[in-house]
Write a protein that holds these residues in place. Structure first.
Motif, PDB file in Angstrom:
ATOM      1  N   ARG A 104      34.658 -34.319  90.087  1.00  0.00           N
ATOM      2  CA  ARG A 104      34.817 -35.138  91.302  1.00  0.00           C
ATOM      3  C   ARG A 104      34.256 -36.537  91.084  1.00  0.00           C
ATOM      4  NH1 ARG A 104      32.400 -32.240  96.394  1.00  0.00           N
ATOM      5  NH2 ARG A 104      33.302 -34.101  97.366  1.00  0.00           N
ATOM      6  N   ALA A 105      33.105 -36.623  90.403  1.00  0.00           N
ATOM      7  CA  ALA A 105      32.502 -37.938  90.155  1.00  0.00           C
ATOM      8  C   ALA A 105      33.387 -38.782  89.234  1.00  0.00           C
ATOM      9  CB  ALA A 105      31.115 -37.781  89.545  1.00  0.00           C
ATOM     10  N   ARG A 106      33.951 -38.169  88.183  1.00  0.00           N
ATOM     11  CA  ARG A 106      34.851 -38.930  87.297  1.00  0.00           C
ATOM     12  C   ARG A 106      35.999 -39.537  88.096  1.00  0.00           C
ATOM     13  NH1 ARG A 106      30.969 -38.732  85.512  1.00  0.00           N
ATOM     14  NH2 ARG A 106      30.180 -37.246  84.001  1.00  0.00           N
TER      15      ARG A 106
ATOM     16  N   LEU B 268      30.824 -33.022  88.418  1.00  0.00           N
ATOM     17  CA  LEU B 268      31.194 -34.031  87.413  1.00  0.00           C
ATOM     18  C   LEU B 268      32.668 -34.437  87.497  1.00  0.00           C
ATOM     19  CD1 LEU B 268      29.154 -32.964  84.246  1.00  0.00           C
ATOM     20  CD2 LEU B 268      28.574 -34.611  86.039  1.00  0.00           C
TER      21      LEU B 268
END
Lengths: 289, 289
Positions: B195-197, B193
């Motif tokens: 890394r995705a943000r 999460l």
């Protein structure tokens, strides 16, 4: 529980017959393995080449292509997700810059009898070529029950936006099926973003990519299925492959019980924050949630 | 470009003196290494133990703790992000169930002179204990310029919601600093999460966790710094560690030029989709973007 199959392959641009044969063979293998559904990549039946499709694909041929795809589903007794160019629904009144009907990138879910259960049109177009050849659509992803799983569709670039997957989850989706055409070099999309979409909205996401060279593009493969805990249930390399994973609503419910993201998000507050931005204050005008 | 340091450590619940000493030593080491900022975990100066804090921490002691933390920043000549309980701003008029001022989990950014540049209060509380001890806040994350980087704050569970990081990015954030207290077993949060943000909003995200046992909790460490391409710039193990990473606006601009997520998102359409949900049709009432 459903066994899901994902076709990763190279399409031949504008060679519909060859591409349908590839899909038919995959559907046959997948059905024999017991899969309830075959997911195929973005625009696979015609090849991913937006400008060449705009110039070289006669829209009058599309109904027959759709009929062939429905036939592949019913002949093999398997559900099928395919992606094709599509005129906007006439009822929507959408017209493009030249006054003709909008030309979308669509994806359809047909059942094992060949009946179309769901059609979605891509909301986020990627890159200049797509924007020259197609029009972005505006309808949210709808959800249908498919073999006991609440199922929805997005296409390629859409899944990179958390808002699009959230819209499907807010409508009850437990399984998101995503045809894609992702160029080599963007492996962080399946490895980070697709996993995050699955985890943050606690649903299954299947992402089917092309591989190899197609027209002017080189695709990286790397198709994945991510579970509602963000783990990869299946992962392809960069070559042609038929991928399998078992998905179902049970893991979705377990994840949502463990950490209730969907219940604990605050959509009223987010709307207020956006409104604060729009009026230039960057602050909410009144409290609500 | 700024060298950022992240403290991952175990706090002693309600032993403020010991915790301030840990922060002071880390600030000293970080400043000597040339870091411009030290990020510390959620509620670190008092320990992460919501109910014990509610019962055992005298709010009257908080101004002195804040003063000590400002002193650590200015004595070591380094910016500092720390997290403490905080009464709601009196001007907000927010009151809790008992009619007293709301009691938030806050995070503050102070500069190397000890001046507070930013204070944020946690919007998404996690779990029953936090909700019993604290009140959820409602203000969006604000953004300030810190050493040439547009900087914003979120706290722990907030970053698991894409909407919260989007709100910071929409306000111009290039660097998100996130004190956290993440239990062992949830490694997908930093690894997927966070890394995705960073990737989906193309900014740097630094996430500082506790490690080891603290009260009734066991924390997994695993603090990270993710870059705007979703890659990890630094990553801690599960033990105490002072982590370093270099961040700056250049990589942010390069990522946003490559794939313009923030420009190509369609906030007007998402609002319409939400409104369609709210009125029960699941469909937009009129088109806009």
């Amino acid at each position: 529980m459903m066994l899901l199959s994902i076709l990763q392959a190279t399409a031949a641009v504008l060679d519909v017959e060859a591409n349908l044969r590839t899909i038919d063979e995959a559907a046959n293998r997948a059905a024999r393995a017991g899969a309830g559904l075959l997911l195929t990549p973005e625009l696979f039946p015609v090849g991913y080449a937006p400008l060449r499709l705009r110039d070289g694909l006669d829209p009058a041929t599309l109904p027959a292509i759709r009929e062939s795809l429905a036939g592949i589903a019913s002949r093999n007794g398997i559900g099928l997700v395919y992606s094709l160019p599509a005129d906007a629904d006439a009822a929507s009144g959408e017209v493009d810059r030249s006054g003709g009907p909008c030309w979308h990138i669509s994806a359809s879910l047909v059942d094992a009898g060949g009946a179309e259960l769901l059609r979605y049109a891509k909301v986020h177009l990627f890159g200049d070529e797509e924007r020259q050849a197609f029009d972005a659509a505006s309808e949210p992803p709808a959800v249908v029950d498919f073999l006991g799983i609440r199922t929805s569709l997005l296409i390629c670039y859409d899944i990179e936006f958390p808002e699009a997957a959230r819209a499907a989850a807010a409508r009850g989706a437990e399984l998101l099926l995503v045809p894609t055409a992702l160029s080599a070099g963007y492996e962080a999309v399946p490895q980070v973003l697709v996993r995050a979409r699955a985890l943050e909205s606690q649903l299954n996401v299947a992402y089917a990519n092309h591989c190899g060279a197609e027209g002017s593009y080189t695709f990286g493969g790397g198709s994945v299925v991510a579970g509602p805990d963000g783990r990869l249930l299946a992962e392809a390399g960069n070559a042609a492959e038929l991928l399998f994973a078992t998905v179902g609503p049970e893991a979705v419910r377990a994840a949502r019980d463990d950490v209730p993201y969907l219940r604990e998000r605050r959509p009223g507050l987010y709307r207020e924050w956006e409104a604060g931005l729009a009026d230039g204050t960057g602050r909410p005008s009144e409290r609500q949630d």
